[in-house]
Design an enzyme around this catalytic site. Structure first.
Site, PDB file in Angstrom:
ATOM      1  N   ASP A   9      26.722  23.482   5.402  1.00 26.33           N
ATOM      2  CA  ASP A   9      25.613  24.077   4.585  1.00 26.33           C
ATOM      3  C   ASP A   9      24.207  23.845   5.609  1.00 26.33           C
ATOM      4  O   ASP A   9      24.329  22.930   6.575  1.00 26.33           O
ATOM      5  CB  ASP A   9      25.475  23.272   3.320  1.00 26.33           C
ATOM      6  N   ASP A  11      20.460  24.208   4.257  1.00 23.69           N
ATOM      7  CA  ASP A  11      19.316  23.538   3.727  1.00 23.69           C
ATOM      8  C   ASP A  11      19.857  22.072   2.864  1.00 23.69           C
ATOM      9  O   ASP A  11      20.545  22.241   2.041  1.00 23.69           O
ATOM     10  CB  ASP A  11      18.478  24.356   2.587  1.00 23.69           C
ATOM     11  N   GLU A  18      14.893  20.839   1.977  1.00 24.53           N
ATOM     12  CA  GLU A  18      14.592  20.641   0.532  1.00 24.53           C
ATOM     13  C   GLU A  18      13.444  19.621   0.236  1.00 24.53           C
ATOM     14  O   GLU A  18      12.646  20.060  -0.690  1.00 24.53           O
ATOM     15  CB  GLU A  18      16.186  19.868   0.043  1.00 24.53           C
ATOM     16  N   GLY A  40      13.996  19.210 -13.265  1.00 23.40           N
ATOM     17  CA  GLY A  40      14.964  20.432 -12.858  1.00 23.40           C
ATOM     18  C   GLY A  40      14.434  21.396 -11.832  1.00 23.40           C
ATOM     19  O   GLY A  40      14.901  22.551 -11.738  1.00 23.40           O
ATOM     20  N   GLY A  47      20.296  30.048  -3.556  1.00 27.00           N
ATOM     21  CA  GLY A  47      19.354  31.277  -3.573  1.00 27.00           C
ATOM     22  C   GLY A  47      18.132  30.847  -3.975  1.00 27.00           C
ATOM     23  O   GLY A  47      17.545  29.868  -4.071  1.00 27.00           O
ATOM     24  N   HIS A  71       0.957  32.130  -2.397  1.00 28.43           N
ATOM     25  CA  HIS A  71       2.257  32.098  -1.654  1.00 28.43           C
ATOM     26  C   HIS A  71       1.685  32.008   0.042  1.00 28.43           C
ATOM     27  O   HIS A  71       2.467  31.231   0.675  1.00 28.43           O
ATOM     28  CB  HIS A  71       2.846  33.365  -1.650  1.00 28.43           C
ATOM     29  N   ASP A 167      25.473  19.034   0.941  1.00 26.58           N
ATOM     30  CA  ASP A 167      24.499  18.064   0.156  1.00 26.58           C
ATOM     31  C   ASP A 167      24.455  18.306  -1.230  1.00 26.58           C
ATOM     32  O   ASP A 167      23.695  17.335  -1.844  1.00 26.58           O
ATOM     33  CB  ASP A 167      23.256  18.177   0.977  1.00 26.58           C
TER      34      ASP A 167
END
Length: 226
Positions: A9, A11, A18, A40, A47, A71, A167
């Site tokens: 994997d 990320d 992360e 959460g 995605g 952004h 992870d």
């Protein structure tokens, strides 16, 4: 059956993007004098969920919220942080050991190809990987096994000849649904108890040499088949 390939994997596993993601959102909320509710924050699937996060921020800020400016500001901040981000602790040693053992290397990520390739190229590690399979090349994200099946197809290998490294709990589910043994290194944001289904559980890649990890993964699979 002998292990011929390792599938990682990206990320949170190969590189701790992360933490930088969460940090960038904390930072952007604070630009508005607000604190991010981190409950959460990391969804149980792969995605991009950025639009939902911007919607939550917009609701908190009100009519003055400028999504485009937010952004641009947040991503510029994160890019500055990423400039000094390297591979996660112990990963470089694992990749070196894998190369010396003649093992093939692949990436299976729910993130887009441009994102994964750019980061690995920046650190000089992209050429280590024979195969890069990404979320923008498959119809569904982890825990769906599609991206792992794509990596295996590109390697030309049966799942029994490879081991996955993840992870997140949904990443472990995706790898195992594709028939792979899976080594989990839990990220900092998920309770370790949620990784009970992993074949091998480690606190870090820096704690154990790769050959021992693979031996443990092989023994775990043998016991589950007995």
């Amino acid at each position: 059956m002998a292990i011929e390939a390792l599938i990682f994997d990206f990320d949170g596993l190969l590189m701790d993007t992360e933490t930088t993601l969460l940090d960038s959102w904390r930072w952007e909320w604070r630009q508005h004098g607000l604190e991010l509710d981190e409950t959460g924050f990391f969804a149980d699937h792969g995605g991009d969920v950025s639009e939902a996060r911007y919607a939550a921020l917009a609701a908190a800020v009100g009519a003055s919220f400028d999504r485009a400016a937010s952004h641009a500001r947040r991503t510029a901040y994160r890019e500055r942080v990423h400039a000094g981000l390297g591979l996660s602790p112990g990963i470089a040693a694992w990749l070196g050991e894998a190369t010396r053992q003649g093992l093939r290397l692949a990436v299976a990520s729910s993130s887009g190809s441009a994102w994964v390739r750019a980061h690995l190229a920046r650190t000089g590690d992209l050429s280590r990987f024979e195969v890069v399979a990404c979320g923008d090349e498959v119809a569904a994200h982890k825990p769906d096994p599609a991206v792992y099946r794509l990596a295996l197809a590109r390697l030309g290998l049966d799942a029994s000849r490879a081991v996955a490294f993840e992870d997140s709990p949904h990443g472990v589910e995706a790898a195992q649904a594709a028939g792979l043994r899976c080594v989990a290194i839990p990220n900092a944001f998920t309770p370790e108890a949620r990784y009970a289904h992993a074949d091998v559980l480690l606190p870090s890649a820096a704690t154990t040499i790769l050959s021992e990890v693979l031996a443990r993964a092989t023994r775990s699979k043998s016991r589950s088949n007995s």
